[in-house]
Design an enzyme around this catalytic site. Sequence first.
Site, PDB file in Angstrom:
ATOM      1  N   SER A 276       0.824  -1.195   0.000  1.00  0.00           N
ATOM      2  CA  SER A 276       0.000   0.000   0.000  1.00  0.00           C
ATOM      3  C   SER A 276       0.865   1.255   0.000  1.00  0.00           C
ATOM      4  O   SER A 276       2.090   1.176  -0.003  1.00  0.00           O
ATOM      5  CB  SER A 276      -0.901   0.019   1.227  1.00  0.00           C
ATOM      6  OG  SER A 276      -0.101   0.150   2.387  1.00  0.00           O
ATOM      7  N   LYS A 277       0.190   2.381  -0.002  1.00  0.00           N
ATOM      8  CA  LYS A 277       0.894   3.661  -0.085  1.00  0.00           C
ATOM      9  C   LYS A 277       1.989   3.806   0.961  1.00  0.00           C
ATOM     10  O   LYS A 277       3.044   4.343   0.700  1.00  0.00           O
ATOM     11  CB  LYS A 277      -0.108   4.818   0.050  1.00  0.00           C
ATOM     12  CG  LYS A 277      -0.656   5.269  -1.285  1.00  0.00           C
ATOM     13  CD  LYS A 277      -1.931   6.070  -1.107  1.00  0.00           C
ATOM     14  CE  LYS A 277      -3.041   5.207  -0.739  1.00  0.00           C
ATOM     15  NZ  LYS A 277      -4.369   5.370  -0.846  1.00  0.00           N
TER      16      LYS A 277
END
Length: 505
Positions: A276-277
């Site tokens: 994820s980010k």
Amino acid sequence: MHGRRPEHHRRRPAGRWRLDRSIRLHKPCFGKQRKTMSVVTRIAPSPTGFMHIGTARTALFSWLYARGRGGKFLLRIEDTDRERYHPEAVDAIKSGMKWLGLNWDGDAVSQFERRDRHAEIARALVEKGAAYYCYCSPEELDVMRAQAVAEGRSQFYDRRWRDRPAGDAPPGVKPVIRIKAPLAGDSTVQDQVQGPVTVDSQNLDDFILLRSDGTPTYMLAVVVDDYDMGVTHVIRGNDHLNNTFRQKLIIEAMGWPVPVYAHIPLIHGPDGAKLSKRHGAQGIEDYRDMGYLPEALRNYLLRLGWGHGDDEIISMDQAVAWFDLDGIVKSPARFDFAKLESLNAHYMKEADDARLVDLVTPFLEKQTGTPLSAQSRAWLAAGMADLKQRAKTLVALADEAHFYVAPRPLPFEDKARQTVSDPAAQHILTILAARLETLEPWTEQAIEALCHDIANQQAGGKLGKVAMPLRAALTGRSASPPIFKAAEILGRREVLARLKDAIAN
RNA sequence: GUCCCCUUCGUCUAGAGGCCUAGGACACCGGAUUUUCAUUCCGGCAACACGGGUUCGAUUCCCGUAGGGGACGCCA
């Protein structure tokens, strides 16, 4: 060195599902129109704004599988969700694919543009008695789900419109079309990576095929498009494994051939959680901007979830020749930047100098804020052979190359300033400058010999006493590529100027 | 919660019941080379999640447990 592994080492245990593939390939279920079984794979990303690294790997696998078999590799943009659609996102996908060297056959297909065809199939399903209209409002469904969760039941739609007569339809309500999922029995998919997977029909609900606004859901669109595009092998992320059973319902209701499925494990972040980010980089353009070479990322992605004996450095040609579904690993893999970096370092050393100059230029221009001068470019090209040995990314390369592009007087790092401002060093630099003025020829070897000579006369034979101040003066740093070579490249005029800067300093 | 998938060094992986004293790569630690930092080269550390079976023999086959992941939308 590579690829010695005999063929029989590349296969999996013969039991279980392995037998099924041969059956599948030759079964008439593949349809009349595909007598000669040619492979068609596809990548079907949704335009989210960037190309996810996991999508890139799926694309790579699909591309390799098709290219290795003389098949076709297609690109379809899953853009049915208009609220999230942005044209730039499609460009991001295309440029990402191109950057990685994954060319697709024909034009990219827009799923949205095929919505009429999807609706047509949904209506055909209703006519066949395999689907039905449902008049529930979204609010009604929310209540249904909330209640189910509260009671610990399955969150599925309760099929309240499945058997209601058309006359019950409330006026003015636009219905959705739902599939009639079987009420009993089970379904098995022969997945080429995961093996046979069976799901009980109780876990399949009457999901929506066509929304009330007449647009298709993903589940419908993916099946119709894959069929129309002649896709024979669906290679995709493991997060779609459960969807396969729903899609199979549509396929079977239409009497279409079921493609070969290969669900590849997901890529996780270094901590094991879904990438994820917060892990830093999801889109492949991020990797490009971090200074990775496409061939390095390709090689890394290939080895993430796929293996071929002990082979690590694998060219595109070898990958095309070697890649097969049975080399795909079943378990998820963590993303390891250190390994990517080491691969990148390898490919940078192999890369053509002129190409590296081109590739590093944008990084350099970003660093200096000005376009590269012709002089800097020439120095860079000449120095690249040494520079590329030392950097692991283009970003690091740009940093290494700083002294070839920075304008005089060069800024000194602390350690270099100390080296250069030492009185003994000042003395040596003065002598060095004087003798360099008349040095002939101006070559790395001659410069080195001169430095040795000065070291013998002034520093008890310690070359470092000469080379380090010289390095500091020419580069502003305490570490650099071989400094005599760098001096040769910079030329007499520039070297003397930098020495004067350092001496005056 | 329900269903599905997964489990070999820290990480990516090799492994097809005896070739395993479990191999390679990255990372890490040492050493050699070197004008610096790197590179390169040599060496080292380090794993079959656990418990039951099946078998003469299990990392490998079966069952369970634990842990991890995924899916359950008029998102894709």
